[in-house]
Write a protein that holds these residues in place. Sequence first.
Motif, short mmCIF file in Angstrom:
data_model
loop_
_atom_site.label_atom_id
_atom_site.label_comp_id
_atom_site.label_asym_id
_atom_site.label_seq_id
_atom_site.Cartn_x
_atom_site.Cartn_y
_atom_site.Cartn_z
N HIS A 203 41.60 43.74 54.68
CA HIS A 203 40.38 43.83 53.88
C HIS A 203 40.44 42.91 52.66
N LYS A 204 41.31 41.90 52.71
CA LYS A 204 41.47 41.02 51.56
C LYS A 204 41.40 39.56 52.01
N GLU B 143 43.28 36.75 52.05
CA GLU B 143 44.66 36.32 51.95
C GLU B 143 45.12 35.88 53.32
N TRP C 54 42.67 38.46 42.39
CA TRP C 54 43.61 39.36 43.07
C TRP C 54 42.89 40.68 43.33
N TYR C 55 43.60 41.59 43.97
CA TYR C 55 43.01 42.89 44.32
C TYR C 55 43.80 43.99 43.64
N PRO D 264 39.35 47.12 49.25
CA PRO D 264 39.92 46.83 47.94
C PRO D 264 38.92 46.12 47.03
N PRO E 221 38.10 43.34 44.21
CA PRO E 221 38.67 42.11 43.64
C PRO E 221 38.66 42.14 42.12
N TRP F 172 33.74 39.66 52.20
CA TRP F 172 34.81 39.67 51.20
C TRP F 172 34.57 38.60 50.13
#
Length: 450
Positions: A138-139, A141, A214-215, A239, A241, A429
């Motif tokens: 869910h990020k 990355e 970042w998260y 998450p 941000p 996202w």
Amino acid sequence: MMGSPMRRDDISNAYSHPSPGYGTSRYSRTYSNLSSSSHADEEESSNLETTPPPRIASRFAPRPPSSPCLNKLSMKKNVNVTAALINPEDEELELMKDKYTKLLLGEDMSGGGKGVCSAVAISNAITNLYATIFGTCHKLEPLPPEKKSMWIREMDCFLSICDFIVDPSPIEQTMPEAETAQPRMDIVMNLPALEKLENMLLDLLDSFDGTDFWYGDPRNDSFKSTKSFSRSEDKWWVPVPCLPDNGLSILASKELQKKRDCANQIHKAAMAINNDILAEMEVPESYITTLPKSGRLSVGDDIYYHMQTTDQFSAETVLSSLHISSEHEALEIADKVEAALYIWKRKVNISHNRAAWDMRSDLANDGDKNVVLSSRAKSLLLCLKEKYPSLSQTTLDTSKLHYNKDVGKAILESYSRILESLAYNIVSWIDDVLRANDSIRNSVSYSYTI
């Protein structure tokens, strides 16, 4: 700073060596028990011992005519090799054999005949693999190396089946069947495009390494002191941000917007391929029996009133007049419109198949009316799917997948569907980060004004 998404250059020359076949197999032989041997035998043995291993082609390179993975499936294991000396590739081949066995048996290893057909089993396996790899992501990355390796290995196993799906062609008497068989056209057109889209999505995720955002965990006390934005309750598991006090730089914001546009284009391309594959699948008889007698009964009086008017039709106007409040309600409307679309298309086909002497003016006018209604229903359905990109599959699509027996179409449909889902998630996202950045910039400008 965020790196720009990388694209691979020309990959058409990736297969510079032919794929290994049975002729390149190496066998372990021992000459210690022989009382005498010739010099030629010794040279042959030394050549066999120094033969380099076959080259492994890239995952995203063009597929060879015959997949090396499937060629190795029929190779017998040497009984003289001990368990301690088993090659890791042999273990991977054993896992592949088990996977193919389950797929051929329709995910029923009991032998009781309770499994599904191979097409449905492969479609379910690809969907389950996507849920395993990307279900917890869910990020923005890079994908973890172990997950990325598993994804490429497993998908290569599934897609290698397409190397053996060919078009039936008339066989000439002077040529063997293997030389006249050609790959099926839908696979030739769609599979390389889908692999390119997958490559772009993975590169896009890899580009989010060392970002300025970042998260954070809302349950952590340190999260309250960071710059973020409030998450809606319907996405509580995603998450949040976090950004610096002054937000992202102008260059970083532009790069993020470019990546958002790229992911959005990938989403549209995957969705278009998925719609084309679903449209080519046969409509099951079980779905036809559930249809009402007319399209008006299917869509209802309100929608039918907007669709049969002689004025200029606008799908956006119809959707705005319906006041859809949830995706569940949108899915119900999509089911009704799609059923009416199929009813009107059937009436058009029936009217066109009538004999010329039986064609009266009223039938011709009714046929033209059905053409107009089916065209408007199609545009309304497309507009509905564009407005709700995460909409679940309709009843017709679910029925087609459940009764589909074409393995090639099952692979293309599931492959395009999971890429469509991944691209949509990346877009959402990125939108979260952009909204957080806009919120921070607005708060900073407001403080300066005061």
